[in-house]
Enzyme design. Sequence first.
Site, PDB file in Angstrom:
ATOM      1  N   PRO A 129       0.793  -1.204  -0.115  1.00  0.00           N
ATOM      2  CG  PRO A 129      -0.613  -1.426   1.776  1.00  0.00           C
ATOM      3  CD  PRO A 129       0.909  -2.092   1.313  1.00  0.00           C
ATOM      4  CB  SER A 130       0.163   4.573  -0.713  1.00  0.00           C
ATOM      5  OG  SER A 130       0.561   6.126  -0.273  1.00  0.00           O
ATOM      6  CB  THR A 177       6.205   6.256  -9.014  1.00  0.00           C
ATOM      7  OG1 THR A 177       6.061   7.675  -8.663  1.00  0.00           O
ATOM      8  CG2 THR A 177       6.774   5.231  -8.331  1.00  0.00           C
ATOM      9  CD  GLU A 191      -4.655   1.276 -15.173  1.00  0.00           C
ATOM     10  OE1 GLU A 191      -4.889   2.413 -15.680  1.00  0.00           O
ATOM     11  OE2 GLU A 191      -5.297   0.095 -15.867  1.00  0.00           O
ATOM     12  N   GLY A 197      -0.493   8.766 -14.225  1.00  0.00           N
ATOM     13  CA  GLY A 197      -1.266   9.814 -14.092  1.00  0.00           C
ATOM     14  C   GLY A 197      -2.223  10.320 -15.266  1.00  0.00           C
ATOM     15  CB  CYS A 199      -5.903   8.716 -12.030  1.00  0.00           C
ATOM     16  SG  CYS A 199      -7.308   7.251 -11.728  1.00  0.00           S
ATOM     17  CD  GLU A 248      -2.190  13.414 -12.146  1.00  0.00           C
ATOM     18  OE1 GLU A 248      -1.114  13.019 -12.052  1.00  0.00           O
ATOM     19  OE2 GLU A 248      -3.117  12.837 -12.209  1.00  0.00           O
ATOM     20  CE  LYS A 295      -1.401  11.435 -25.738  1.00  0.00           C
ATOM     21  NZ  LYS A 295      -1.538  12.793 -26.707  1.00  0.00           N
ATOM     22  CD  GLU A 301      -5.505  -2.313 -13.117  1.00  0.00           C
ATOM     23  OE1 GLU A 301      -4.792  -2.997 -12.332  1.00  0.00           O
ATOM     24  OE2 GLU A 301      -6.106  -1.251 -12.499  1.00  0.00           O
TER      25      GLU A 301
END
Length: 482
Positions: free
Chosen positions: A175-176, A229, A247, A249, A281, A383, A455, A462
């Site tokens: 997890p983050s 990342t 998956e 930004g 996102c 973003e 891109k 998913e």
Amino acid sequence: MSLVQITGFINGEFLPASDQTQPVYDPGNTSQQIGTISNTSLDDVKNAIESAHQAFLAWRNTTVAERQNYLKQAADLIFQQKDILKELLVSEHGGMLWEAETDFYLGSGVMSMYAQAPDDLLTPKEIAEDTGWIRIHKRPKGVISAIVPWNMPIVLTMMKLGPLLLAGNTVVLKPSPFAALALTQLLAKIAEIFPKGVINVVHGDADVGNLMTSHPLVRKVAFTGGTATGAAVMASAAQSIKDVTLELGGNDAAIILDDIDFKSILPKLLKGIFTRSGQICFAVKRVYVPKDKLDHYFELLCEAIDQYKVGHGLDADANFGPLNNKKQLSIVQKFIENAKASDQCEVRELGQKLNPEQWENGYYVLPHAVKTLDNSLEIVQLEQFGPIIPLIGYETVEQAIEYANDNEQGLCSSVWSDNIDRAYEIAQKIEAGSTFINTHSFDSLQLGMPFGGVKQSGIGRELDVNETLKSYLEPHSIRFVK
Ligand code: NAD
């Protein structure tokens, strides 16, 4: 409130608390510590991968029906845990209570979708030949490293767990550090349903992530997070030719055509912009409107945004909560500062602080709207991942499409029009993984619809049962010749 203390778990056992702990604070009230995370040592990350590998040797031989049954139990459990864990999730990630509930609902829905996947997707296919036959088996890959971000941790995890387990793989999941508490508690309960070692969880940041993406026993990395990342993950995985799903930004464009009543679409559009304080996102991050209507639409947009109240996620009167962490707060503040310093746009700070006394102890930002004709501005090109939205004027529809596509990201997008044929024609010209017509928010996604970016927004899809399962399987061709 007692502190929630979590560690990683390997082969069905929680690790003892390590001396490498990090405190977790409520992003809406940083004077309030809510928990601690014990980071996993690199030796234990290796143990987790080896344990997942050992478990794989038996798990791969279970039948699809057995695995579907496990997933069904997991889906029910996620649903049951919603009311127990949702407030903890709000306190660690800063979203609104309804957003946390949605995360659990969607997580349970995704798991349930994979539990009901047609099992012929995994049965071998036979091609008869005059001289014999070819049988194509679908084999699981092995140990998958799954790495997830903080913004919608439950559903983003289940989007990986559901298909990878159904395909017969095992997992080490990280997890983050910015949303690990509720997710780890949930995963520990889910792991109990499955044979030991099938689901393992480790904690840490880039150091742990690096090992998870380079260890030789890991056969695939399933990653959701930022584009930079994602590039590091791909480079690390490339050293041992691991498959990746990325998956990443998004900088989603919404093109508003001249035939639709802007005021009537504002509630839907605002939901797409400000849910999770813009930290989604596929939030709407750029809005293109006809140039001759720019001033008028900007006033309508500002009037609507000005009604927003920003406060703690557990405060039912708030429309949206704080940002998740200090780094994200300074990124968004810098975007606002730079936009204010530019002579190519007008910036308006809007909305109200719900409890101003909380603000110095939280990562709060008021909503901002920006008016411009310059598509190259930083606030348009990058973003934001925060509650700030640029409205950009276009001369012609061709120019709107060119502006939308003039970006390195291509996750989702939308076209808004009363003429669906016209909107559909334009939708087909947009470079993105998905384009919605007259909608663009959480509600726009449909389970089963492929989700992912083009891109630099990523690689792979998913949510599409067929495509996603394929990405966790290896075809094994066996040919018999008489
Ligand atoms: P992030 O990239 O900072 O972190 C994501 C995860 O990667 C975390 O678990 C982090 O600890 C881990 N990590 C960090 N360095 C790593 C490394 N070198 N190797 C392996 N793992 C590493 O992203 P974030 O700030 O948590 O999330 C926000 C970003 O995620 C935004 O850009 C958003 O658009 C994107 N996102 C994309 C989707 C999608 O489906 N496309 C969904 C949600 C969020």
